[in-house]
Structure formats: C-alpha cells, structure tokens
Design a protein around this motif. Structure first.
Motif, short mmCIF file in Angstrom:
data_model
loop_
_atom_site.label_atom_id
_atom_site.label_comp_id
_atom_site.label_asym_id
_atom_site.label_seq_id
_atom_site.Cartn_x
_atom_site.Cartn_y
_atom_site.Cartn_z
N ALA A 63 60.35 -16.09 -32.23
CA ALA A 63 59.39 -15.18 -31.60
C ALA A 63 58.30 -14.76 -32.59
CB ALA A 63 60.11 -13.95 -31.05
N ILE A 64 58.69 -14.43 -33.83
CA ILE A 64 57.68 -14.01 -34.81
C ILE A 64 56.83 -15.20 -35.26
CG2 ILE A 64 59.13 -14.26 -36.87
CD1 ILE A 64 56.57 -11.44 -36.12
N LEU A 65 57.44 -16.38 -35.33
CA LEU A 65 56.65 -17.58 -35.66
C LEU A 65 55.60 -17.84 -34.60
CD1 LEU A 65 59.46 -20.04 -36.90
CD2 LEU A 65 57.67 -18.99 -38.31
N ASP A 66 56.00 -17.68 -33.32
CA ASP A 66 55.05 -17.89 -32.22
C ASP A 66 53.92 -16.88 -32.26
OD1 ASP A 66 54.47 -19.40 -29.71
OD2 ASP A 66 54.66 -17.40 -28.83
N CYS A 67 54.26 -15.64 -32.66
CA CYS A 67 53.22 -14.61 -32.78
C CYS A 67 52.21 -15.01 -33.86
CB CYS A 67 53.86 -13.26 -33.10
SG CYS A 67 52.68 -11.90 -33.08
N CYS A 68 52.70 -15.54 -34.97
CA CYS A 68 51.80 -16.01 -36.04
C CYS A 68 50.87 -17.11 -35.52
CB CYS A 68 52.61 -16.54 -37.22
SG CYS A 68 53.58 -15.28 -38.09
N VAL A 69 51.43 -17.99 -34.70
CA VAL A 69 50.63 -19.08 -34.12
C VAL A 69 49.56 -18.51 -33.21
CG1 VAL A 69 50.68 -21.09 -32.59
CG2 VAL A 69 52.50 -20.77 -34.28
N GLU A 70 49.95 -17.60 -32.31
CA GLU A 70 49.00 -17.03 -31.36
C GLU A 70 47.91 -16.23 -32.06
OE1 GLU A 70 48.85 -17.68 -28.12
OE2 GLU A 70 50.48 -19.08 -28.54
N CYS A 71 48.26 -15.61 -33.19
CA CYS A 71 47.28 -14.83 -33.95
C CYS A 71 46.57 -15.67 -35.00
CB CYS A 71 47.98 -13.64 -34.62
SG CYS A 71 48.71 -12.48 -33.45
N ARG A 72 46.89 -16.98 -35.01
CA ARG A 72 46.25 -17.95 -35.91
C ARG A 72 46.35 -17.55 -37.39
NH1 ARG A 72 43.65 -21.80 -33.08
NH2 ARG A 72 43.27 -21.39 -30.87
N ASP A 73 47.49 -17.00 -37.76
CA ASP A 73 47.74 -16.66 -39.16
C ASP A 73 48.69 -17.71 -39.74
OD1 ASP A 73 48.46 -15.57 -41.62
OD2 ASP A 73 48.27 -13.50 -40.89
N THR A 74 48.11 -18.83 -40.16
CA THR A 74 48.91 -19.94 -40.66
C THR A 74 49.61 -19.60 -41.96
OG1 THR A 74 47.21 -21.40 -39.72
CG2 THR A 74 48.85 -22.42 -41.12
N LYS A 75 49.01 -18.75 -42.76
CA LYS A 75 49.62 -18.35 -44.04
C LYS A 75 50.93 -17.62 -43.79
CE LYS A 75 48.73 -15.75 -48.28
NZ LYS A 75 47.77 -14.87 -49.01
N LYS A 76 50.92 -16.66 -42.88
CA LYS A 76 52.13 -15.89 -42.57
C LYS A 76 53.16 -16.80 -41.87
CE LYS A 76 52.78 -12.21 -43.31
NZ LYS A 76 53.53 -11.57 -44.43
N LEU A 77 52.66 -17.70 -41.00
CA LEU A 77 53.55 -18.65 -40.33
C LEU A 77 54.32 -19.47 -41.37
CD1 LEU A 77 54.39 -20.43 -37.76
CD2 LEU A 77 52.45 -21.87 -38.38
N ASN A 78 53.60 -19.99 -42.34
CA ASN A 78 54.22 -20.83 -43.37
C ASN A 78 55.20 -20.02 -44.21
OD1 ASN A 78 54.25 -23.55 -44.51
ND2 ASN A 78 53.47 -22.56 -46.36
N GLU A 79 54.83 -18.79 -44.52
CA GLU A 79 55.69 -17.92 -45.35
C GLU A 79 57.03 -17.67 -44.67
OE1 GLU A 79 55.73 -13.19 -46.14
OE2 GLU A 79 53.81 -14.17 -46.59
N ILE A 80 56.99 -17.29 -43.39
CA ILE A 80 58.23 -17.00 -42.65
C ILE A 80 59.03 -18.27 -42.42
CG2 ILE A 80 59.16 -16.15 -40.45
CD1 ILE A 80 56.77 -14.20 -40.35
N TYR A 81 58.34 -19.35 -42.11
CA TYR A 81 59.02 -20.64 -41.87
C TYR A 81 59.78 -21.10 -43.12
CZ TYR A 81 59.38 -25.74 -41.23
OH TYR A 81 59.83 -27.03 -41.16
N GLN A 82 59.13 -21.01 -44.28
CA GLN A 82 59.78 -21.43 -45.52
C GLN A 82 60.98 -20.54 -45.83
OE1 GLN A 82 59.13 -24.18 -47.05
NE2 GLN A 82 57.32 -24.65 -45.82
N LEU A 83 60.87 -19.25 -45.53
CA LEU A 83 61.97 -18.31 -45.77
C LEU A 83 63.18 -18.64 -44.89
CD1 LEU A 83 62.71 -15.74 -47.39
CD2 LEU A 83 61.92 -14.41 -45.43
N ILE A 84 62.90 -18.94 -43.62
CA ILE A 84 63.98 -19.32 -42.69
C ILE A 84 64.68 -20.58 -43.19
CG2 ILE A 84 64.47 -20.13 -40.34
CD1 ILE A 84 62.06 -18.43 -39.41
N LYS A 85 63.89 -21.56 -43.62
CA LYS A 85 64.45 -22.83 -44.09
C LYS A 85 65.31 -22.63 -45.34
CE LYS A 85 61.11 -25.72 -44.70
NZ LYS A 85 60.49 -27.02 -45.06
N GLU A 86 64.79 -21.86 -46.28
CA GLU A 86 65.52 -21.65 -47.54
C GLU A 86 66.86 -20.96 -47.29
OE1 GLU A 86 62.95 -19.51 -50.15
OE2 GLU A 86 61.42 -21.10 -50.16
#
Length: 716
Positions: A407-430
């Motif tokens: 849900a938060i990743l989708d919000c980053c996408v909708e708000c076009r904040d790729t930096k925050k999207l990448n930050e949260i995505y990398q954290l989830i993966k790690e």
C-alpha cells in the motif's frame, strides 16, 4: 444418550454461525468479534483440563460417561485407554460411551482415533449399535474435516460428500426397521452445512426446500442460519427471499436467543453484498421490532453497506446512534467507517476519525493502518501516508504484512516519488532476505507496483532488473499485471524492441492477454510509426475471440487521429458503438479530433450525442465547440451553425452545464445575424451563462463533475 445432552456437540455450525457466517466483512471482523474470544476460551479450557484424568472414582458406566463429557477437550483423553480400563473393571461401554468419545475426538480434531472408533462401532461383532446421535456426530466429524481442506482441492471435498451420502444411505436403510434412526433436524442441518462447505450449494438448497416433504422435518432457526451461508457462494435474489423466511419463523418464537442477532447479521450482510440497502434497512427495523438488540457487528455491516452506495451521511447517523445507545464503537466499526469515507472520497473525515481513534486509545490493527494509507494515497498525500506507515512500524503490537508494505509502495508510485519508493522497496527486500522477525516476503503485487513506479519514472534499466529477477525465479508465476506494467514502461519510453520481446515472453508463457495488454501494444506500434500494425491488433483480438473493449478502441482512434487518418477514426468509433457505450474519455478524444481536422459538423453531432447519452465531456470542450462554430472561419452554412448552436446550448441547459458569458454572447450574436436583436435579448435573459469567475470555478470542478460509474447519471 439424549439429544439434549448432545445438542451443542452435534451442531458444529452453531458455533460456525458466530465464527464464519458473517462472511462479507472479512476475516478480521469475524475473528475479532467471535473468533478470538472462542479461541481464548478454548485455550483456557485446555490449560485447565490438560492434567492427567483421574479414573479412580469411576465405579459405574454412568461415572465413566460423565467423566468423558467433562473432559471432551482434554488432550490426555485417549478413547482406547479408557475403554480398556472399563473392560478391566468388567464395565461394558454403551452407545453413549462411544458417542461421547467420538464427539471428544472431533472436538480435538483427532480424526485418526475417530476413524478407528467408527470402525469398531460398525463392526459386525460389536456389542453396541449406532443410534441417531452417532450418525449426527459422524456428520459433525465430516463438517470438521471440511475446515482443513484447501478450497482448491475439489477431489478431497468430493470424498467428504461421498462419505455424507454413505451415512445418509445407512440411516435410510436402518430407519426401515428402526424408526429412531430416522434423520432429524440436526441431521439435515449438518448435511446442508457439509454441502455448502463442499461448494454444492444447489444440493444444499434442494435439501432445505425438501426438509418437510422428504424428511418430515420443519426448518428451524439453525436450518435458516445454515442455508444463509449458501448465499455467500450464490447470492441469488430469489434464494434471498426464501432465506427471509427466518424472519417469519422468529416472529412465532416466544423466547429470544443470542444467535438471533447473528442470523439477522447474516441476512443483512447478504443484502449488503447484493447492494440492496433498502432490504438491509428493513431487516434492521424488523430486528428492533422483535426486541433483538443490534450489536457492534450489526452496525459495522450497515455502515459498510452505506459506504458501498456512497451514503456517508447515513453511515455517520448509525455511528452516532451507537454512541447514544451506550454501545461504544470498537476498531472494527471505526474501520468500516474509514472505508466508507475512503469510498466517498471524504479524506477530511478520514483524518477526523483517525484522530478520534487515537484520542480514545483504541487498538490499531493492520487493516486499519492499510486503510488509512490507501485513503491518503487516493488524494496523493504521501506525507500523511508515510506518517501512518511509520507509526505502524513503531507499533509493537502489530505484525506488518506484505499488504501494508504494498500500500505504501503504491502511494509512492501515485505521488511519483521514485526515491522514496526505492528506499522502502530496498528495505523490504533486505529484511526479507535477512529473515528478520515480522518481515514478510515480497509478492507479485510488490514487484508489479515497483515496476509500475520505475516505468512511470522511465527508469527502464531498473524495470528490467526486476523483470529479469522474476523470470529467473521459479517461485513466482508472472501474471498479466506484471507484463502489462513492463509493456507500459516500454510504450512510455518508445522502447519498441524490448517491448516486443516482453510481448513474445508473454505469449510464450501462455499468459492470457486483456484489453489493457492490447491497448499498450497499440501504443508501442503507434510510437514506432507502424500504424497498420497497430490497426491489425483489432483483427488479432477478434480472430482469437476476444471482444475489443473501449480502451483498445480509444488507443486506436487516438493513433488514427494523430496520423491524420480521420475517416478511419470515425469508422472505428462507429464500430465501437455497436457493442460498447463510449465514455467521456473517448468522446473527448473524438470531438477534439474533429475540431483539429476542422470537421465541424462531426464535432457538433458527437457533442449532441454525448449530451443525449448522459456522458459529461470536459467543460472547456463545450466552450471550444461553440466558439469554433461561431467563428468566421467555420465554413458551415449559417443556418446549420445556428441550428447546432441552439440544440447544444439547449441540451446543456437541461444538464445544468454552465459556460462563460462570452461564449453565450457569441452564440447570441450568431442568432442575431439571422433573427434579429429580439432573439439575442431573449437568449441572454435565460441566464444560461455565468461570469468568467464562475466559469473558472466550474472549470476547476470539472474533473469531479461527473462520476464515471457507468450509469450515465449527471451530478447537479
């Protein structure tokens, strides 16, 4: 053994009414209201009775039977040890002993012991013979087994139905010489429960309808409460009316039972699922008339229903009613109210409710956090979404799931904040790779959301990094959404070669393609200048038996207009209308195309058509059409200009569409040229126009003016 002693044991669906019947609100609501309490009670009971069972005081058959009843949940109760001890004391177990032991096995989900007991009981040499309660308990056992079968395992379900039919046949054969074995209400109700769990709702309804004629059993409250479950799988209007017979049944009862409230909740929930809130309201009224007090579950279901039909005011009325009745809303009710606010796009109310919940120090849960994140995502408020997300991460009572991360990743996408999207995505993966506690594994939705974000940012290298990972990782079965997200990125970046490679992968994997897939393919061909290839997509779809949807036609028409193939665009539009209703996007496209190609008459005809169809096009497009046809360079005959202008303005007035004064002045001037000043004066006195400031305000509201819900209604 008396039927009264076994009534709770042989009716597994009585507890299921509480745990599983209010199906429309989702697992959390059911588990919170009923499941957790039941689970806690059972846990306490097991802890209390886990100690070794003392047989020393048992001197008679009655003593042993009573001991079994008292210890039915005790895991230390071994039926064969107990029978052996009874035999050592020269006490012969009777049918009640076997029935109590069988019931204990099913309570503990000890199916292995239950099967062995059944074999002994039905053995030809057995000194005891099964009675009606035995068969009813065995039916209960089948119902219990159904709880452990994966919904996808149809063969396993079928085996249990075969076991049901075998028991019913045995009962029928024995009833010919022993009338006491004849099926009763418990038998029929449990059988219906098994059939419903097996997905054989048609047979369940047939059994319900034939209870009296075939078995001589009148439907009781539990018959109705059981058959209502079938509506979960088959929400049919006619069957709903039959289920409503429970209301008339309850009116004839002089006593009140706690399960009455649950039955009403189930019926109300079915009405909500069918979007029949008028019936739900009537049920709530009947409930109160019968002195059955609505509970928090009742109000939660109703609030959810009002949210579904966009009646937020009524949802809040019920919410306030709860408070007046000293029935304080819990987090489940607040969750339903939050959902209603989100559905009605009232984010201010969402914020107010969230603040109220924090003031009341209500326990949050993962569903509430997810709902709040999605609410703020809807209005592209990333800051508020992140505040909720980090609050969730810091809440030690919450175990995050992948849904809330998505849900938060989708919000980053909708708000076009790729930096925050990448930050949260990398954290989830790690965290997932390190197997940290409370860290769920990313799923396909996670990856498709990330791909969508990178595609919008036109970072195709990262898109293909994720795509390559998914292709090489066999644990993920890539779906249409993943492929569409990658293809859309290729279309946005004009990456023709890789786009066709991805499409070939999609075909090679046998992934079913949708109208969305084909519309993206049209864009890819169009961007590459391959117009005929783009147009051939329509033929490919039809050759594969796929009905082209409006989204494919819109892309094709845009392609034709862009490449100056106006007549082809018109032909496609007319073809599309044969099987589809054009929406506001398509009317905007075709009318703009007509104006661009100076096809004035087509522009007027489609504008009038959109008004007749109840489709609200962009507000400034009405203005453009009228301005163009009143301009001197428009080569239509003056009489035709006047006719179209009058019709368009008249229909706009009917729909309550407001345009700026200068546009109406131009139309009035056109009319004056042919009919004189009296016409212009009368035309302006109609107050059809607004001030320019009003026009600007209306223009700001134009995006929300018409709700595209498919019913063609106009908001006034």
């Amino acid at each position: 053994m008396s039927q009264g002693n076994l009534i709770n044991a042989v009716n597994p669906y009585l507890s299921d009414v509480g745990v599983g019947l209010v199906f429309g609100l989702g697992y959390y609501l059911i588990n919170y209201i009923y499941g957790d309490k039941k689970k806690e009670q059972k846990k306490q009971s097991l802890e209390k009775l886990r100690s070794a069972i003392n047989f020393e005081h048992c001197k008679s058959l009655e003593d042993f039977n009573q001991l079994i009843k008292m210890n039915e949940e005790n895991l230390q109760l071994n039926p064969f040890d107990l029978i052996e001890r009874m035999n050592s004391l020269h006490i012969s177990p009777d049918i009640n002993t076997y029935n109590y032991l069988l019931n204990s096995c099913f309570v503990q989900d000890n199916f292995e012991h239950a099967d062995k007991l059944t074999e002994d009981l039905f053995d030809f040499a057995s000194p005891v013979h099964p009675d009606l309660s035995t068969f009813n308990i065995l039916l209960k056992g089948i119902s219990c087994k159904m709880e452990y079968i994966n919904p996808e395992h149809r063969e396993e379900k079928r085996k249990q139905v075969v076991a049901l039919d075998k028991l019913l046949e045995q009962m029928k054969a024995l009833a010919e010489t022993n009338n006491s074995i004849k099926p009763n209400d418990v038998t029929i109700n449990t059988s219906m429960d098994i059939l419903i769990k097996a997905g054989e709702t048609k047979r369940a309804w047939e059994m319900f309808e034939n209870m009296q004629t075939e078995y001589g059993v009148k439907p009781d409250k539990y018959s109705y409460s059981t058959i209502i479950k079938a509506l979960k799988y088959d929400p049919d209007q006619e069957k709903l009316e039959k289920a409503f017979g429970i209301i008339e049944f309850l009116k004839t009862q002089t006593d009140s039972h706690t399960n009455d409230e649950i039955i009403f909740n189930c019926l109300i929930d079915v009405c909500v699922r069918l979007n029949q809130m008028d019936k739900a309201e009537k049920l709530l009224s009947e409930m109160k008339d019968l002195k059955v007090e609505p509970t928090k579950v009742t109000y939660a279901i109703m609030i959810k229903g009002y949210g579904q039909i966009y009646k937020l005011e009524k949802a809040f009325q019920l919410f306030e009613e709860m408070k007046l009745l000293n029935l304080p809303p819990n987090e489940v009710v607040y969750g339903c109210l939050l959902n209603a606010c989100v559905r009605c796009s009232n984010i201010d109310k969402v914020t107010d409710i969230y603040k109220e919940m924090k003031q009341l120090k209500l326990n949050m849960n993962i569903i509430l956090y997810t709902t709040l994140i999605k609410a703020y995502s809807k209005v592209k408020d990333l800051k508020s979404s992140l505040d909720v997300y980090y609050s969730m991460l810091n809440d030690t009572t919450i175990k995050p799931n992948i849904v809330v991360h998505n849900a938060i990743l989708d919000c980053c996408v909708e708000c076009r904040d790729t930096k925050k999207l990448n930050e949260i995505y990398q954290l989830i993966k790690e965290k997932a790779m390190n197997n940290e506690e409370n860290s769920p594994q990313p799923d396909l939705i996670t990856y498709s959301t990330v791909i969508k974000g990178y595609s919008r940012a036109r970072d195709m290298d990262k898109v293909f990094d994720v795509y390559k990972f998914l292709k090489e990782n066999t644990q993920f079965k890539m779906d249409e959404i993943i492929f569409n997200s990658v293809l859309d990125g290729c279309a946005k970046t004009n990456d023709f070669t890789r786009g066709l490679e991805v499409y070939a992968d999609m075909e090679g994997m046998g992934i079913k393609k949708s109208n969305v897939t084909y519309s993206i393919l049209v864009k890819i061909y169009s961007n590459a200048g391959l117009i005929e290839k783009a147009l051939a997509v329509l033929e490919e779809m039809m050759s594969k038996g796929i009905k082209p949807g409006i989204i494919v036609f819109t892309c094709l028409i845009q392609t034709c207009l862009k490449n100056k193939k106006f007549q082809r665009a018109i032909d496609l539009f007319e073809t599309m209308k044969e099987n589809n209703k054009a929406d506001h996007v398509l009317y905007n496209t075709i009318i703009n195309g007509c104006l661009y190609h100076q096809q004035w008459e087509h522009a007027c005809k489609y504008t009038i058509e959109s008004l007749d169809m109840g489709v609200k096009i962009a507000l400034d497009l009405y203005n453009s059409v009228l301005n163009k046809i009143t301009a001197h360079y428009c080569n239509m005959k003056i009489s035709l200009k006047m006719e179209y202008a009058q019709v368009i303005v008249g229909k706009m007035k009917e729909k309550g569409v407001v345009l700026p004064e200068d546009t109406y002045s131009k139309v009035a001037k056109l009319l004056y040229q042919t009919k004189g000043s009296k016409v212009e004066k009368e035309f302006k006195s109609e107050s059809l126009y607004s001030s320019n400031s009003n026009y600007n305000n209306s223009n700001k509201r134009s995006n929300n003016y018409y709700k595209g819900n498919g019913n063609g209604n106009w908001r006034k």
